[in-house]
Design an enzyme around this catalytic site. Structure first.
Site, PDB file in Angstrom:
ATOM      1  CB  THR B 192       2.237   1.075  16.069  1.00  7.82           C
ATOM      2  OG1 THR B 192       1.681   0.307  15.001  1.00  7.82           O
ATOM      3  CG2 THR B 192       1.351   0.921  17.292  1.00  7.82           C
ATOM      4  NE  ARG B 193      -1.390   6.582  11.447  1.00  8.50           N
ATOM      5  CZ  ARG B 193      -2.574   7.143  11.224  1.00  8.50           C
ATOM      6  NH1 ARG B 193      -3.233   7.676  12.218  1.00  8.50           N
ATOM      7  NH2 ARG B 193      -3.080   7.165  10.029  1.00  8.50           N
ATOM      8  CG  HIS B 197       3.317  -7.359  10.441  1.00 12.00           C
ATOM      9  ND1 HIS B 197       4.679  -7.252  10.670  1.00 12.00           N
ATOM     10  CD2 HIS B 197       3.001  -6.383   9.551  1.00 12.00           C
ATOM     11  CE1 HIS B 197       5.162  -6.264   9.939  1.00 12.00           C
ATOM     12  NE2 HIS B 197       4.167  -5.699   9.260  1.00 12.00           N
ATOM     13  CG  HIS B 200       4.734  -4.292  13.417  1.00 16.53           C
ATOM     14  ND1 HIS B 200       3.536  -4.682  12.857  1.00 16.53           N
ATOM     15  CD2 HIS B 200       5.163  -3.246  12.681  1.00 16.53           C
ATOM     16  CE1 HIS B 200       3.250  -3.883  11.840  1.00 16.53           C
ATOM     17  NE2 HIS B 200       4.227  -3.011  11.699  1.00 16.53           N
ATOM     18  NE  ARG B 286      13.046   0.687   3.438  1.00 13.67           N
ATOM     19  CZ  ARG B 286      12.016   0.810   2.618  1.00 13.67           C
ATOM     20  NH1 ARG B 286      10.785   0.774   3.073  1.00 13.67           N
ATOM     21  NH2 ARG B 286      12.214   0.954   1.325  1.00 13.67           N
TER      22      ARG B 286
END
Ligand SMILES: [Zn+2]
Lengths: 70, 382
Positions: B192-193, B197, B200, B286
């Site tokens: 992740t970066r 939310h 996720h 995605r």
């Protein structure tokens, strides 16, 4: 056969299936390479390929403890 | 079962003890090549096994093989070139076989044994790696800004570049010992970066339902304006873990590694790297590592078909949304309801709300997480 290799027998049917798999998906040079890869995956031990003396492992654990990971 | 490192062996090229002293005393005499933070980070990642089996910057054969075949010369999957660029004038008098010192901000970082100095075709590089030569693509732009020669050779790390997030940084050997200690046999890695939310959280929990544990692995390093700061991402995840995950199923650790925005190729790269950290599964989003509309939404999934020999299992989890009919977070695979019932969880909208100092609604982001983010004077990179 190379000096550090041994022969293993598998059924002809499975061999042909494997050859077809490689033809369709790539990734392996031949059936021997596929068999070796799958065997490695199945029976590799946790520490394989990782060189760590007991003292160094203890050092790693110490850091993990100090950071609250264990 | 924690997988074997990529290529079978975890690389360790960190100089220690007397050998390090020796190199340090010699370092003054060596030709010096000052590198930027990206290359200093590459050097540390190489030395600490993140890029196993690579133990140095790529030589020409491996480099070209990666460009054309997405594999090293020996056939092992590898999709992103790990290369060191230098100007002709910086290499005056340097010959193949020489040791040179890589420094960053004047600090000696690593010794590189020069195996090869060669030129490269940046346009070809851009086309193969990024699938475009458009200089507006951030990865292409960075490529064009690099110098004209490449230097291949093994490295040995003297000093890691300064790391403000050291306390949160674990290296492959450490996560491997940690997973073993925890007795985890199936480990999902999540790249992740962003701050987490509800979408996720849903994806992570969908994966965790069958795995022993999850490695939440934010990528730190270079950021663009408007990105969440690293400390904010960490604090947000700590809040999420504290309130919404049971004890002992999450490992939160930062990975300092360069981001290229190479879409599908980078998805494979991210998976290989997580395999080296000991993960068995890798969640591929995605448009993973994509930017703009350079890549199709599912290209980063399709590319995995070409790598049956990767040694880590990709998990293609669909984007989650809130469904009013289902009454919870779902995705297209498990919810039959039409668009009017669906509420998209938009990272962009959440960001806008947080920028205005507002709490996003709880079906978008956990209030505990939003509050922690808003406690920062400025959660975003300026
Ligand atoms: Zn529904």
């Amino acid at each position: 056969m190379a000096g550090n290799k041994v022969a293993v027998e598998i059924s002809k049917e499975l061999y042909e299936k494997a050859a077809k798999f490689i033809e369709e998906n790539g990734g392996f040079k031949d059936v021997a390479e596929l068999v070796e890869f799958l065997l490695q995956e199945a029976i590799a031990s946790e520490d394989e390929g990782v060189e760590l003396s007991p003292e160094d492992e203890e050092k790693v654990k110490e850091r993990l403890r100090s950071l609250g990971y264990i | 079962m924690v997988p074997r490192p990529h290529g079978g062996r975890l690389v360790n090229r960190v100089l220690e003890g007397r050998r390090r002293e020796l190199f340090l005393s010699e370092a003054k005499e060596l030709p010096r090549l000052e590198v930027n933070i990206e290359r200093a980070i590459d050097a540390e990642d190489l030395a600490k096994g993140v890029f196993s089996p690579l133990d140095g910057f790529m030589g020409r054969e491996d480099y070209l093989s990666v460009l054309e075949e997405m594999r090293l010369q020996n056939g092992l999957p590898w999709t992103i070139p790990i290369i060191l660029d230098a100007g002709r004038d910086e290499l005056t008098g340097v010959r193949e076989g020489d040791d040179i010192l890589l420094s960053y901000g004047g600090i000696p970082i690593a010794v590189l044994t020069v195996e090869e100095i060669y030129s490269w075709d940046k346009k070809l590089h851009a086309q193969r790696v990024f699938k475009t030569t458009d200089p507006n693509h951030p990865g292409v732009e960075a490529t064009y800004a690099r110098k004209e020669l490449l230097v291949g050779g093994r490295i040995e790390l003297i000093n890691p570049p300064p790391n403000p997030l050291e306390r949160y940084t674990l290296w492959p050997i450490e996560t491997r010992v940690l997973f073993k200690e925890k007795g985890w046999r199936s480990i999902v890695a999540f790249q992740t970066r962003n701050v987490p939310h509800m979408g996720h959280e849903y994806v992570q929990k969908a994966a965790l339902t069958f795995a022993d544990g999850i490695l939440i692995h934010p990528l730190s390093g270079w950021k663009k304006r408007g990105d969440y700061r690293d400390e904010v991402i960490i604090a947000a995840y700590e809040a999420l873990a504290r309130h919404y995950y049971p004890e002992g199923v999450i490992v939160l650790s930062v990975l300092r590694m360069n981001m290229n925005y190479a879409g599908p190729r980078e998805a494979i790269h991210h998976a290989i790297v997580r395999k080296n950290f000991g993960a068995t599964h890798f969640i591929v989003g995605r448009d993973h590592a994509g930017v703009g509309d350079y890549y199709g939404p599912y290209e980063a999934w399709e590319i995995f078909k070409e790598f049956p020999d990767l040694g880590i299992t990709p998990l293609f989890v669909r984007e989650a949304y809130y469904c009013k009919k289902c009454g919870g977070m779902v995705n297209e695979k498990i919810c039959p309801h039409s668009g009017e019932h669906r509420v998209k969880i938009s990272g962009t909208r959440i960001r806008e709300m947080l920028k205005r100092g507002e709490l996003p609604p709880p079906h978008m982001m956990r209030p505990e997480v939003s509050k922690v983010i808003l406690e920062f004077d400025n959660p975003f990179v300026e």
